[in-house]
Motif scaffolding. Sequence first.
Motif, mmCIF file in Angstrom:
data_model
loop_
_atom_site.group_PDB
_atom_site.id
_atom_site.type_symbol
_atom_site.label_atom_id
_atom_site.label_comp_id
_atom_site.label_asym_id
_atom_site.label_seq_id
_atom_site.Cartn_x
_atom_site.Cartn_y
_atom_site.Cartn_z
ATOM 1 N N HIS A 1 -9.608 6.407 -0.930
ATOM 2 C CA HIS A 1 -8.738 7.696 -0.818
ATOM 3 C C HIS A 1 -7.862 7.466 -2.294
ATOM 4 C CE1 HIS A 1 -9.576 8.434 3.347
ATOM 5 N NE2 HIS A 1 -9.054 7.042 3.441
ATOM 6 N N LYS A 2 -8.031 8.710 -3.171
ATOM 7 C CA LYS A 2 -7.437 8.655 -4.523
ATOM 8 C C LYS A 2 -5.564 8.934 -4.243
ATOM 9 C CE LYS A 2 -11.188 11.106 -6.697
ATOM 10 N NZ LYS A 2 -11.610 12.189 -7.353
ATOM 11 N N ASN A 3 -5.257 9.156 -3.120
ATOM 12 C CA ASN A 3 -3.899 9.334 -2.997
ATOM 13 C C ASN A 3 -3.247 8.038 -2.405
ATOM 14 O OD1 ASN A 3 -5.258 10.007 -0.638
ATOM 15 N ND2 ASN A 3 -3.703 11.427 -0.027
ATOM 16 N N VAL A 4 -3.868 6.819 -2.037
ATOM 17 C CA VAL A 4 -3.522 5.685 -1.828
ATOM 18 C C VAL A 4 -3.885 4.633 -2.785
ATOM 19 C CG1 VAL A 4 -3.938 3.816 0.042
ATOM 20 C CG2 VAL A 4 -4.037 6.240 0.757
ATOM 21 N N VAL B 1 0.765 -1.238 -0.235
ATOM 22 C CA VAL B 1 0.014 -0.217 -0.001
ATOM 23 C C VAL B 1 1.014 1.168 -0.019
ATOM 24 C CG1 VAL B 1 -1.797 1.274 1.144
ATOM 25 C CG2 VAL B 1 -1.528 -1.323 1.291
ATOM 26 N N ALA B 2 0.563 2.139 -0.848
ATOM 27 C CA ALA B 2 1.366 3.479 -1.035
ATOM 28 C C ALA B 2 0.444 4.722 -0.984
ATOM 29 C CB ALA B 2 2.106 3.380 -2.450
ATOM 30 N N GLY B 3 1.101 5.646 -0.002
ATOM 31 C CA GLY B 3 0.429 6.728 0.260
ATOM 32 C C GLY B 3 1.001 7.438 1.083
ATOM 33 N N PRO B 4 0.334 8.865 1.668
ATOM 34 C CA PRO B 4 0.908 9.556 2.762
ATOM 35 C C PRO B 4 0.937 8.914 4.102
ATOM 36 C CG PRO B 4 -0.972 10.575 1.584
ATOM 37 C CD PRO B 4 -1.046 9.144 1.236
#
Length: 315
Positions: free
Chosen positions: A206-209, A168-171
């Motif tokens: 979430h669009k940023n994940v 999983v990639a994201g903030p």
Amino acid sequence: MPFIRLTKIEKRRVFSLLACLLLAVAAWLFMALNNKYIYVAKTVLVFKNEPTKRAFYPLQSDTIDLQVEGTGWQLLFARLRISPPSVNVNLSQLNSKDFIVFSDQLFNINRQLESTQKVISVKPDTLYFDFTKRVVKKVPVKLVDKLGFVKQYGIASEVMLNPKYVKVAGPTEELAKITFWPTDTLKLDKIQSSITTRVALQHSIHKNVSISPSSVEVKLPVDEFTEKTIEVPLKVINNKNYNSIRLYPKKVKVSFLVALSNYDQVDESFITATIDVDEWQILKHRQFTVKITEFPDYCKLVNVVPSKIDFIVEK
């Protein structure tokens, strides 16, 4: 009111006039629809070449308006279908910028359209993004299922997922909330044999994940179940004062359903039956309640006999 009576010659003249009028209208309409016009077509963005070291979140909708130059025929049917259905947008510039300008990508956008269409402009012309530090985390996959079995059949052993973990990639703040990643619901009915299938992972809210991969292989080991009964010795817990406690009986009979393939493997070492001395010392019960504290996940408990145990405490 009297009807106007026409002679055959007059009728032919009227029909000829109407035919010419219809032909003229049809010719005008055909020529008009072949002319070029500017019309607006809504379309969905599909992001390509996303930055690998930056997590991003679009600050506007993923739907844009294309000002398209096309024929009157396309304008006539623009409301009947989305044309084009989607547009690919190259995000490679986000490695050095915080925004994307569509006017820089009009050539590539036009290559995706029909040859008779041409994008004049895009609204909004600029896409802005919110950036945070991008991190990657491995989390276990959780199978979400709704399974129905033929009578006497069930899961015989551990369900196998491949892979068991996904990236999983994201903030950082978003990933801190994620401890596992669920699959879409696997719905199967009337199962009576082992199954191997592929199940998609749920989309990120979430669009940023983002997740990788987007699906997993699921192996369901299915077998026919039969009943088995074994004697299990009782284990005493919470005997804090080290009293000498005699149990009557010292063993209980545990009946359970087990897969035929595991019938000979499951014995008393797989099951732990306990009684809690606190029932007598604190709750003042005159009998102990038998509790099964360890039991194979792939077996189904039927009953325990006896479920209550008599005892004598020797001081």
